[in-house]
Design a protein around this motif. Structure first.
Motif, mmCIF file in Angstrom:
data_model
loop_
_atom_site.group_PDB
_atom_site.id
_atom_site.type_symbol
_atom_site.label_atom_id
_atom_site.label_comp_id
_atom_site.label_asym_id
_atom_site.label_seq_id
_atom_site.Cartn_x
_atom_site.Cartn_y
_atom_site.Cartn_z
ATOM 1 N N ALA A 218 58.621 -1.181 27.182
ATOM 2 C CA ALA A 218 59.141 -2.532 26.949
ATOM 3 C C ALA A 218 58.740 -3.039 25.569
ATOM 4 N N VAL A 219 57.471 -2.818 25.201
ATOM 5 C CA VAL A 219 56.993 -3.243 23.879
ATOM 6 C C VAL A 219 57.716 -2.461 22.782
ATOM 7 N N LEU A 220 57.852 -1.154 22.974
ATOM 8 C CA LEU A 220 58.560 -0.314 21.996
ATOM 9 C C LEU A 220 59.986 -0.806 21.792
ATOM 10 N N LEU A 221 60.670 -1.077 22.880
ATOM 11 C CA LEU A 221 62.066 -1.525 22.800
ATOM 12 C C LEU A 221 62.171 -2.893 22.141
ATOM 13 N N MET A 222 61.306 -3.796 22.520
ATOM 14 C CA MET A 222 61.298 -5.153 21.954
ATOM 15 C C MET A 222 61.112 -5.111 20.431
ATOM 16 N N LEU A 223 60.162 -4.304 19.978
ATOM 17 C CA LEU A 223 59.889 -4.218 18.541
ATOM 18 C C LEU A 223 61.004 -3.476 17.803
ATOM 19 N N THR A 224 61.564 -2.452 18.427
ATOM 20 C CA THR A 224 62.647 -1.690 17.793
ATOM 21 C C THR A 224 63.859 -2.573 17.535
ATOM 22 N N VAL A 225 64.204 -3.366 18.541
ATOM 23 C CA VAL A 225 65.399 -4.208 18.433
ATOM 24 C C VAL A 225 65.192 -5.381 17.480
ATOM 25 N N LEU A 226 64.010 -5.996 17.518
ATOM 26 C CA LEU A 226 63.809 -7.252 16.796
ATOM 27 C C LEU A 226 63.042 -7.127 15.483
ATOM 28 N N ALA A 227 62.419 -5.968 15.237
ATOM 29 C CA ALA A 227 61.558 -5.880 14.041
ATOM 30 C C ALA A 227 61.660 -4.538 13.327
ATOM 31 N N PHE A 228 62.748 -3.815 13.480
ATOM 32 C CA PHE A 228 62.889 -2.527 12.800
ATOM 33 C C PHE A 228 62.851 -2.717 11.276
ATOM 34 N N GLU A 229 61.917 -2.002 10.645
ATOM 35 C CA GLU A 229 61.712 -2.048 9.193
ATOM 36 C C GLU A 229 61.328 -3.441 8.693
ATOM 37 N N GLY B 213 59.461 1.440 14.348
ATOM 38 C CA GLY B 213 60.012 1.175 13.027
ATOM 39 C C GLY B 213 59.533 -0.148 12.454
ATOM 40 N N GLY B 214 58.730 -0.876 13.241
ATOM 41 C CA GLY B 214 58.159 -2.119 12.734
ATOM 42 C C GLY B 214 57.002 -1.848 11.789
ATOM 43 N N ILE B 215 56.678 -2.837 10.977
ATOM 44 C CA ILE B 215 55.598 -2.708 9.993
ATOM 45 C C ILE B 215 54.447 -3.613 10.422
ATOM 46 N N LEU B 216 53.321 -3.007 10.763
ATOM 47 C CA LEU B 216 52.173 -3.762 11.243
ATOM 48 C C LEU B 216 51.485 -4.507 10.101
ATOM 49 N N VAL B 217 51.233 -5.785 10.318
ATOM 50 C CA VAL B 217 50.438 -6.588 9.393
ATOM 51 C C VAL B 217 49.250 -7.134 10.176
ATOM 52 N N GLU B 218 48.048 -6.644 9.871
ATOM 53 C CA GLU B 218 46.845 -7.093 10.572
ATOM 54 C C GLU B 218 46.380 -8.421 9.987
ATOM 55 N N VAL B 219 46.044 -9.347 10.891
ATOM 56 C CA VAL B 219 45.574 -10.655 10.434
ATOM 57 C C VAL B 219 44.262 -11.008 11.137
ATOM 58 N N GLY B 220 43.454 -11.846 10.468
ATOM 59 C CA GLY B 220 42.205 -12.312 11.043
ATOM 60 C C GLY B 220 41.153 -11.217 11.124
ATOM 61 N N THR B 221 40.160 -11.449 11.981
ATOM 62 C CA THR B 221 39.084 -10.480 12.197
ATOM 63 C C THR B 221 39.028 -10.135 13.683
ATOM 64 N N THR B 222 38.105 -9.252 14.022
ATOM 65 C CA THR B 222 38.014 -8.813 15.417
ATOM 66 C C THR B 222 37.743 -9.972 16.357
ATOM 67 N N PHE C 169 46.990 5.667 23.804
ATOM 68 C CA PHE C 169 48.137 5.057 23.132
ATOM 69 C C PHE C 169 47.703 3.704 22.585
ATOM 70 N N ARG C 170 47.986 3.470 21.310
ATOM 71 C CA ARG C 170 47.500 2.272 20.631
ATOM 72 C C ARG C 170 48.654 1.445 20.084
ATOM 73 N N ILE C 171 48.429 0.142 20.023
ATOM 74 C CA ILE C 171 49.456 -0.778 19.522
ATOM 75 C C ILE C 171 49.960 -0.361 18.133
ATOM 76 N N PRO C 172 49.081 0.003 17.175
ATOM 77 C CA PRO C 172 49.602 0.426 15.868
ATOM 78 C C PRO C 172 50.542 1.619 15.961
ATOM 79 N N GLU C 173 50.278 2.546 16.895
ATOM 80 C CA GLU C 173 51.136 3.724 17.032
ATOM 81 C C GLU C 173 52.473 3.366 17.670
ATOM 82 N N VAL C 174 52.443 2.465 18.657
ATOM 83 C CA VAL C 174 53.691 1.997 19.265
ATOM 84 C C VAL C 174 54.520 1.271 18.211
#
Length: 454
Positions: free
Chosen positions: A148-159, A186-195, A176-181
């Motif tokens: 579901a997460v993969l599909l959501m990001l593919t459709v709404l955030a590809f590239e 095809g989405g581009i991860l932008v990390e924000v904040g701290t742990t 399996f990790r969020i950055p890998e999903v």
């Protein structure tokens, strides 16, 4: 060098199979399975001088039992972990299983509209009720929440860029990790904040012309406590929508608001009401249904998702559709206590004490001096990463024996038929009453007697 005399003591296969013990094993396990096990046992005896040819049937039986344990089988869950991933997460109620079995042994109207006679949607049977339960404009269902997460990001955030707090870059089961999903989508991860501390301005300060969404992720299997900060769903939604961005929420557990002790602000309905555009969650966690990934939210976004080619690749089968349909029906018709996950999470201390007491009474008059049984307090959990850090007080049976170590008791229970899975705490084997079905108690009594030689 092989001992010819010893080799002659190993019976030929036809002689083995013709003996009464051989025929009994054939009746229990099947001819081909028994013959294969006999050949393996004979080879092992030939290769190991320490093995007695006279024990060949013992070896055959051990091989057959080990092979049987490789197949899926019913187990009794005494761990106190309700959504135990290794034990299949959410169990189904008897009525649900019987209803689904009837559907699976024949044909169904999975994709047939009985009103028009034309092709329909495999979600049609439960879609409207699921929308009502979650407060969503529309829903889509795929085979698990990672999908579901993969599909959501593919459709709404590809590239395009997606902002995620560093404190929410989770790893789920199987590494399996969020950055890998995110990468696969095809989405581009932008990390924000701290742990431990992420502020609203961390998200807004990372927005560029190529940003598509903010993503909030349920922290599965762990908690960050102490010196922490995280913006609310409402705050993130407001800032995202000001910038024409989506707020996507991977809620994971799928709480609909019927589980004791959960945060009312983290239910699917509440998260959507606070402004999330899409929420994803699992079907086999707090919902208490089958493995599935459910996407709930804005109708226009769900429509786009359903049109994407990945939707077909990740779609649910008729079994999942049938179980989800029945699970949603139980919610709608106020029969939620027939859903085992909801029954177990709300099971009272008094109920569990009665179960443990009944088990003790059925055993205590036969217990020898080598066995010590005692009712004890336990701490269970929902499991499945759904409510990290929240224990469920309960009652259990403590087992000790001077004849067997705790490791041996645990192993003997695990190798019983059916297997009983307990836990070892403070040099004792514990069976937690929270996750044991009342209908399993009689069988469990006989297994304990056999395991402890009483």
């Amino acid at each position: 060098m092989d001992d010819p005399k010893r080799m002659r003591q190993i019976p030929k296969m036809d002689q083995l199979m013709a003996q009464e013990t051989g025929r009994q094993l054939v009746r229990a396990y099947g001819y081909q399975e028994t013959l294969q096990a006999a050949r393996i046992a004979a080879d092992q005896i030939r290769q190991d001088p320490g093995k007695d040819p006279g024990d060949i049937f013992k070896e055959i039986r051990a091989i057959l039992k080990k092979q049987k344990r490789r197949h899926l089988t019913h187990v009794i869950n005494g761990t106190g972990v309700i959504l135990h991933t290794n034990l299949g997460r959410a169990p189904f109620g008897e009525e649900t299983a019987e209803h689904v079995a009837r559907l699976m042994t024949g044909y169904t109207n999975l994709e047939l509209d009985l009103e028009t006679g034309k092709r329909g949607s495999r979600l049609a049977s439960f879609q409207q009720d699921l929308e009502s339960l979650t407060g969503a404009e529309a829903v889509a269902v795929v085979n698990n929440n990672a999908a579901a997460v993969l599909l959501m990001l593919t459709v709404l955030a590809f590239e395009r860029q997606v902002c995620v707090s560093r404190g929410e870059l989770v790893e789920i089961g199987g590494k399996f990790r969020i950055p890998e999903v995110m990468e696969q989508s095809g989405g581009i991860l932008v990390e924000v904040g701290t742990t431990n501390r992420t502020y609203l301005e961390d998200y807004t300060g990372a927005v560029t012309e190529n940003t598509a969404a903010f993503l909030k992720v349920h922290t599965s299997n762990y908690q960050i406590t102490g010196f922490t900060c995280t913006p609310s769903v409402k705050e993130l939604a407001e800032e995202a929508h000001k910038r024409q961005l989506y707020l996507l929420v991977d809620l994971g557990s799928g709480d609909l608001g019927y589980i004791p002790g959960t945060d009312p602000k983290e239910t699917v309905r509440s998260v959507l009401a606070q402004g999330a555009d899409l929420v994803s969650f699992s079907g086999d966690k707090l919902l208490g249904g089958p493995q599935a990934g459910i996407l709930a939210g804005k109708r226009e976004l769900i429509h786009r998702i359903k049109k994407h080619p990945l939707m077909r690749a990740l779609r649910i089968d008729k079994f999942t559709a049938a179980v989800l349909d029945e699970t949603v029906r139980l919610y709608k018709e106020s029969e939620k206590q027939k859903i085992p996950v909801l029954e177990m999470t709300s099971r009272s201390l008094e109920q569990m004490e009665q179960m443990a007491d009944a088990l003790l009474k059925s055993l205590e008059h036969e217990v020898g001096d080598h066995v010590q049984l005692q009712m004890i307090d336990t701490l269970g959990t929902t499991g499945g990463g759904s409510m990290p850090g929240k224990d469920l007080p309960g009652k259990g049976l403590s087992i000790r024996s001077s004849r067997y170590s705790v490791m041996e008791i645990e192993e003997r229970l695990r190798h019983s038929e059916p297997p009983v899975i307990g836990k070892i705490e403070k040099d004792q084997v514990v069976l937690d009453m929270r996750t044991i079905f009342p209908g399993e108690m009689k069988e469990l009594t006989q297994i304990i007697k056999k395991v402890l030689d009483i």
